[in-house]
Design a protein around this motif. Structure first.
Motif, PDB file in Angstrom:
ATOM      1  N   LYS A 166      16.441  42.804  33.439  1.00  0.00           N
ATOM      2  CA  LYS A 166      15.127  43.297  33.868  1.00  0.00           C
ATOM      3  C   LYS A 166      15.186  44.257  35.041  1.00  0.00           C
ATOM      4  CE  LYS A 166      14.235  39.251  36.789  1.00  0.00           C
ATOM      5  NZ  LYS A 166      13.310  38.097  37.019  1.00  0.00           N
ATOM      6  N   HIS A 167      16.314  44.296  35.743  1.00  0.00           N
ATOM      7  CA  HIS A 167      16.438  45.191  36.901  1.00  0.00           C
ATOM      8  C   HIS A 167      17.081  46.520  36.532  1.00  0.00           C
ATOM      9  CE1 HIS A 167      15.224  41.880  39.443  1.00  0.00           C
ATOM     10  NE2 HIS A 167      16.201  41.119  38.939  1.00  0.00           N
ATOM     11  N   ASN A 168      17.342  46.736  35.241  1.00  0.00           N
ATOM     12  CA  ASN A 168      17.962  47.971  34.731  1.00  0.00           C
ATOM     13  C   ASN A 168      19.359  48.214  35.299  1.00  0.00           C
ATOM     14  OD1 ASN A 168      15.880  48.725  33.012  1.00  0.00           O
ATOM     15  ND2 ASN A 168      14.779  49.792  34.639  1.00  0.00           N
ATOM     16  N   ARG A 169      20.030  47.155  35.681  1.00  0.00           N
ATOM     17  CA  ARG A 169      21.399  47.297  36.158  1.00  0.00           C
ATOM     18  C   ARG A 169      22.350  47.432  34.972  1.00  0.00           C
ATOM     19  NH1 ARG A 169      23.217  43.057  40.653  1.00  0.00           N
ATOM     20  NH2 ARG A 169      25.135  44.192  40.160  1.00  0.00           N
ATOM     21  N   VAL A 170      23.376  48.218  35.178  1.00  0.00           N
ATOM     22  CA  VAL A 170      24.377  48.395  34.125  1.00  0.00           C
ATOM     23  C   VAL A 170      25.779  48.048  34.633  1.00  0.00           C
ATOM     24  CG1 VAL A 170      23.061  50.178  32.920  1.00  0.00           C
ATOM     25  CG2 VAL A 170      24.679  50.835  34.724  1.00  0.00           C
ATOM     26  N   ASP A 171      25.848  47.478  35.849  1.00  0.00           N
ATOM     27  CA  ASP A 171      27.139  47.145  36.433  1.00  0.00           C
ATOM     28  C   ASP A 171      27.126  45.714  36.957  1.00  0.00           C
ATOM     29  OD1 ASP A 171      25.258  48.135  38.438  1.00  0.00           O
ATOM     30  OD2 ASP A 171      26.890  47.818  39.862  1.00  0.00           O
ATOM     31  N   ASP A 172      28.325  45.170  37.171  1.00  0.00           N
ATOM     32  CA  ASP A 172      28.456  43.825  37.720  1.00  0.00           C
ATOM     33  C   ASP A 172      29.818  43.708  38.399  1.00  0.00           C
ATOM     34  OD1 ASP A 172      27.928  41.161  38.339  1.00  0.00           O
ATOM     35  OD2 ASP A 172      27.059  40.756  36.365  1.00  0.00           O
ATOM     36  N   TYR A 173      30.012  42.583  39.096  1.00  0.00           N
ATOM     37  CA  TYR A 173      31.272  42.368  39.802  1.00  0.00           C
ATOM     38  C   TYR A 173      32.425  42.188  38.813  1.00  0.00           C
ATOM     39  CZ  TYR A 173      28.330  41.638  43.897  1.00  0.00           C
ATOM     40  OH  TYR A 173      27.421  41.822  44.911  1.00  0.00           O
ATOM     41  N   PRO A 174      33.612  42.644  39.166  1.00  0.00           N
ATOM     42  CA  PRO A 174      34.754  42.505  38.260  1.00  0.00           C
ATOM     43  C   PRO A 174      35.300  41.083  38.240  1.00  0.00           C
ATOM     44  CG  PRO A 174      35.459  43.535  40.307  1.00  0.00           C
ATOM     45  CD  PRO A 174      33.964  43.404  40.387  1.00  0.00           C
ATOM     46  N   TYR A 175      35.654  40.608  37.067  1.00  0.00           N
ATOM     47  CA  TYR A 175      36.352  39.328  36.974  1.00  0.00           C
ATOM     48  C   TYR A 175      37.692  39.443  37.675  1.00  0.00           C
ATOM     49  CZ  TYR A 175      33.160  37.133  33.629  1.00  0.00           C
ATOM     50  OH  TYR A 175      32.080  36.559  33.029  1.00  0.00           O
ATOM     51  N   GLY A 176      38.067  38.412  38.403  1.00  0.00           N
ATOM     52  CA  GLY A 176      39.326  38.427  39.122  1.00  0.00           C
ATOM     53  C   GLY A 176      39.191  38.958  40.532  1.00  0.00           C
ATOM     54  N   GLY A 177      37.971  39.402  40.880  1.00  0.00           N
ATOM     55  CA  GLY A 177      37.730  39.912  42.221  1.00  0.00           C
ATOM     56  C   GLY A 177      38.183  41.344  42.389  1.00  0.00           C
ATOM     57  N   GLY A 178      37.962  41.862  43.577  1.00  0.00           N
ATOM     58  CA  GLY A 178      38.339  43.242  43.856  1.00  0.00           C
ATOM     59  C   GLY A 178      37.156  44.044  44.355  1.00  0.00           C
ATOM     60  N   ALA A 179      37.450  45.245  44.834  1.00  0.00           N
ATOM     61  CA  ALA A 179      36.411  46.109  45.397  1.00  0.00           C
ATOM     62  C   ALA A 179      35.587  46.760  44.300  1.00  0.00           C
ATOM     63  CB  ALA A 179      37.060  47.182  46.270  1.00  0.00           C
ATOM     64  N   GLY A 180      34.345  47.060  44.628  1.00  0.00           N
ATOM     65  CA  GLY A 180      33.505  47.846  43.731  1.00  0.00           C
ATOM     66  C   GLY A 180      32.907  47.055  42.590  1.00  0.00           C
ATOM     67  N   MET A 181      32.256  47.794  41.692  1.00  0.00           N
ATOM     68  CA  MET A 181      31.557  47.220  40.541  1.00  0.00           C
ATOM     69  C   MET A 181      32.106  47.853  39.267  1.00  0.00           C
ATOM     70  SD  MET A 181      29.358  45.246  42.119  1.00  0.00           S
ATOM     71  CE  MET A 181      27.870  44.905  41.163  1.00  0.00           C
ATOM     72  N   VAL A 182      31.852  47.185  38.155  1.00  0.00           N
ATOM     73  CA  VAL A 182      32.325  47.661  36.858  1.00  0.00           C
ATOM     74  C   VAL A 182      31.132  47.829  35.924  1.00  0.00           C
ATOM     75  CG1 VAL A 182      33.725  47.102  34.830  1.00  0.00           C
ATOM     76  CG2 VAL A 182      34.567  46.537  37.112  1.00  0.00           C
ATOM     77  N   MET A 183      31.081  48.946  35.198  1.00  0.00           N
ATOM     78  CA  MET A 183      30.013  49.149  34.230  1.00  0.00           C
ATOM     79  C   MET A 183      30.188  48.169  33.069  1.00  0.00           C
ATOM     80  SD  MET A 183      29.583  53.319  34.203  1.00  0.00           S
ATOM     81  CE  MET A 183      28.341  53.270  32.897  1.00  0.00           C
ATOM     82  N   GLN A 184      29.113  47.538  32.672  1.00  0.00           N
ATOM     83  CA  GLN A 184      29.155  46.505  31.639  1.00  0.00           C
ATOM     84  C   GLN A 184      29.308  47.107  30.244  1.00  0.00           C
ATOM     85  OE1 GLN A 184      25.387  44.973  33.286  1.00  0.00           O
ATOM     86  NE2 GLN A 184      26.345  42.943  33.178  1.00  0.00           N
ATOM     87  N   ALA A 185      29.866  46.310  29.355  1.00  0.00           N
ATOM     88  CA  ALA A 185      30.166  46.786  28.009  1.00  0.00           C
ATOM     89  C   ALA A 185      28.915  47.036  27.166  1.00  0.00           C
ATOM     90  CB  ALA A 185      31.079  45.786  27.299  1.00  0.00           C
ATOM     91  N   GLU A 186      27.950  46.111  27.220  1.00  0.00           N
ATOM     92  CA  GLU A 186      26.833  46.184  26.281  1.00  0.00           C
ATOM     93  C   GLU A 186      25.960  47.433  26.443  1.00  0.00           C
ATOM     94  OE1 GLU A 186      24.638  44.569  22.948  1.00  0.00           O
ATOM     95  OE2 GLU A 186      26.686  44.553  23.716  1.00  0.00           O
TER      96      GLU A 186
END
Length: 243
Positions: free
Chosen positions: A45-65
């Motif tokens: 509902k927030h129109n986000r297309v990214d999330d935190y990476p599995y395994g940790g680390g800096a930055g965000m990752v664009m989601q697959a769906e």
């Protein structure tokens, strides 16, 4: 040629592409641009297309769906699967030969990532080739996509005003282009090479070919390994190397 660009910044693509030569080609119907905003396919509902990476680390990752749904919105309208290029510093470095190969396609899809990249699973699902424009990292894939689209566009018939221009560009035959001159004949005490005003076309072409060989040897000798060289070219280069 139809370009489809999956991006978070469609205005950046449109503003960059629909100007100058490529813009005029779009107006003439020689090229077509379709930008798809990946954010329109957000699954929250927030129109986000990214999330935190599995395994940790800096930055965000664009989601697959969202990426997959954006791609599907293009692919479902086409008679066959289009070639999909993912702009990535990990990809094969783009060159003129790749541009010539891509110019043979009827439709191309460019996937532009951001943040720390895109979920690997969707890349495995839809991407045919990862492409880089050099060994450096940018904030997103939009500028690389524009670079490649520009290089491919000028090889599409009718896009360039002078159809001979593409044939004698740098990297034609894997050689750099010869130096160019225009009016005035003398500028700040620097004169145009007399051979160019001789009217002797064969001599002009010979001079230009030699200048291409000289420039390539001086600036990009690595290109010569795969250059399309005649016997005369090889003799000329041998003499240059002796000096």
């Amino acid at each position: 040629m139809i370009f489809h660009v999956l991006t978070l910044f469609p205005d950046m693509i449109r503003d960059g592409f629909q100007t100058s030569i490529t813009g005029r080609a779009v107006e003439k119907g020689l090229l077509s641009l379709d930008t798809v905003n990946i954010r329109d396919f957000s699954v929250n509902k927030h129109n986000r297309v990214d999330d935190y990476p599995y395994g940790g680390g800096a930055g965000m990752v664009m989601q697959a769906e969202p990426v997959y749904l954006a791609y599907q919105s293009v692919a479902e309208k086409l008679p066959k699967k289009p070639k999909v290029l993912y702009m990535s510093p990990q990809g094969k470095v783009f060159n003129q030969r790749m541009a010539e190969e891509l110019a043979q396609e009827e439709e191309l899809v460019f996937l532009c990532g951001h943040y720390e990249g895109i979920d690997e699973r969707v890349l495995e699902e839809i991407v045919d080739e990862e492409v880089s424009i050099g060994d450096y990292v940018l904030t997103g894939g939009e500028l690389p996509a524009l670079v490649i689209m520009d290089a491919v566009s000028r090889l599409v018939g009718g896009v360039l005003h002078n159809e001979d221009s593409a044939e004698f560009d740098s990297f034609h035959d894997n050689l750099l282009e010869y130096p160019q001159y225009s009016r005035p004949e003398v500028w700040r005490d620097k004169a145009v090479p007399p051979i160019l005003m001789s009217g002797h076309h064969a001599n002009v072409e010979k001079w230009r070919r030699e200048q291409s060989l000289i420039r390539t040897l001086e600036r990009r000798p690595d290109l010569l390994e795969n250059a399309n060289l005649t016997k005369q070219d090889k003799k000329f280069l041998a003499k240059l190397k002796e000096v």
